[in-house]
Write an enzyme that holds these catalytic residues in place. Sequence first.
Site, short mmCIF file in Angstrom:
data_model
loop_
_atom_site.label_atom_id
_atom_site.label_comp_id
_atom_site.label_asym_id
_atom_site.label_seq_id
_atom_site.Cartn_x
_atom_site.Cartn_y
_atom_site.Cartn_z
N LYS A 15 96.26 23.22 1.10
CA LYS A 15 94.94 22.58 0.94
C LYS A 15 95.10 21.15 0.42
O LYS A 15 96.18 20.76 -0.05
CB LYS A 15 94.06 23.41 -0.01
CG LYS A 15 93.77 24.82 0.51
CD LYS A 15 92.58 24.89 1.45
CE LYS A 15 92.62 26.08 2.37
NZ LYS A 15 91.81 27.22 2.03
C1 LIG Z 1 91.44 28.58 2.16
C2 LIG Z 1 90.04 29.05 2.21
C3 LIG Z 1 89.58 30.10 1.40
C4 LIG Z 1 90.47 30.93 0.53
O1 LIG Z 1 91.27 30.22 -0.32
P1 LIG Z 1 92.42 30.97 -1.14
O2 LIG Z 1 92.63 30.12 -2.33
O3 LIG Z 1 93.61 31.01 -0.24
O4 LIG Z 1 91.93 32.33 -1.47
C5 LIG Z 1 88.24 30.44 1.47
N1 LIG Z 1 87.40 29.79 2.29
C6 LIG Z 1 87.80 28.79 3.10
C7 LIG Z 1 86.81 28.09 3.95
C8 LIG Z 1 89.14 28.39 3.09
O5 LIG Z 1 89.56 27.44 3.91
#
Ligand SMILES: *Cc1c(COP(=O)(O)O)cnc(C)c1O
Length: 379
Positions: free
Chosen positions: A190
């Site tokens: 991310k």
């Molecule tokens: C990555 C993501 C999540 C989940 O994130 P994690 O920290 O991996 O649990 C939830 N919603 C969206 C839109 C995402 O891109």
Amino acid sequence: MLTDRTVPFFSGAVSLHRDRDILASLVRDIATSGRFVNAATVAELEQAVMAYTGARHAVACNSASDALILMLTAAGIGPGDEVIVPAYTFFATASSVVHAGAEPVFADVLPDSYALDPESVRNAIGPRTKAIVAVHLFHQTADLHALRTLADEHGLDFFEDSAEAIGMRAGGRHAGLWGRAGVLSFFPTKTLGALGDGGMLITDDEQLARQALRLRQDVPLDAAEPSAVACLDSGCDELQAAVLLTRLRTLDTDIARRAELAERYTARLAPLAPLVTTPVRAHAHEPSNLVWYVYLIETERRDELARFLADNGVGTEIYYPRTLAEQPCFRSLPGARLPVPVADAAARRAIALPLYPDLTEAQVDRVCDLLHEFHGEAR
Ligand SMILES: *Cc1c(COP(=O)(O)O)cnc(C)c1O
């Protein structure tokens, strides 16, 4: 040996090498501190994210997936309730609704943002609807004005899955703070990534933040007091918090670098339209604020393109290969019955190209050259 001809979908190798001394000292400090989860560094991270986003409260936890569960449960969403989510989004947006004990209802998305279509949401509202969860995908916010107005008109809670949206603002307000609460993901790929899992709830609602904190971790297991809530015990590692604090300092530089690379993709791929396009919403009544998480394109021959790029050493990801309404665990729900033609098309056509601060111009050019070659167009 990596060359500019090999383009992994994600790599943080250059940054890791640059920051190796800082990271080594963080590991040493935390390892000798004897405090590993939800301690001083996590509290410091919560403060820093509050300062960065303008949120009044922040609750760090193990992932955005957990933060979504904390958010919905803390808001009192539970059995008998329906929550409207987009049919096209990451799995956790809908699975969190199920873990909160409620039922997801899948609405369609808009072709220029892949975010909730207010008209489809309107059709999805029923007597049991309690909340709408808007998702900001890839590089832009949903139409927050329209969606929040709709929620207000119907007396519904408005939440944001802003897991991909750190740094995104609309109308001067950071994503996640347009409704009762939002979440951030610190998954390694991310925009603000840790070296493992991490997530956070952000909100201006003090009551909700307090309840989320109780749900995250009520009294310690060895405490004499009984626990008032069935808590999730979702910890944020001190080590990840330390990494994130370090990376938060360069976040805006990283976001600017992402924008530079995205502009290069846009310019190089423009001649391939309409065979290759990137959904970008005309931010009619908001100052445009794109924060590029990945470079998403749409193309009819998506699966064939993915194979061609893989054969040539370029990593891609299909975000998302099927709509949530088609997932075996959701498809028999009454909430999976609405028509979602735009989400269906996106699931067939969308593919994410590599985009991260460590990427070089030459690597972007390599990906673009291959796209031109694949589509048989003169450059
Ligand atoms: C990555 C993501 C999540 C989940 O994130 P994690 O920290 O991996 O649990 C939830 N919603 C969206 C839109 C995402 O891109």
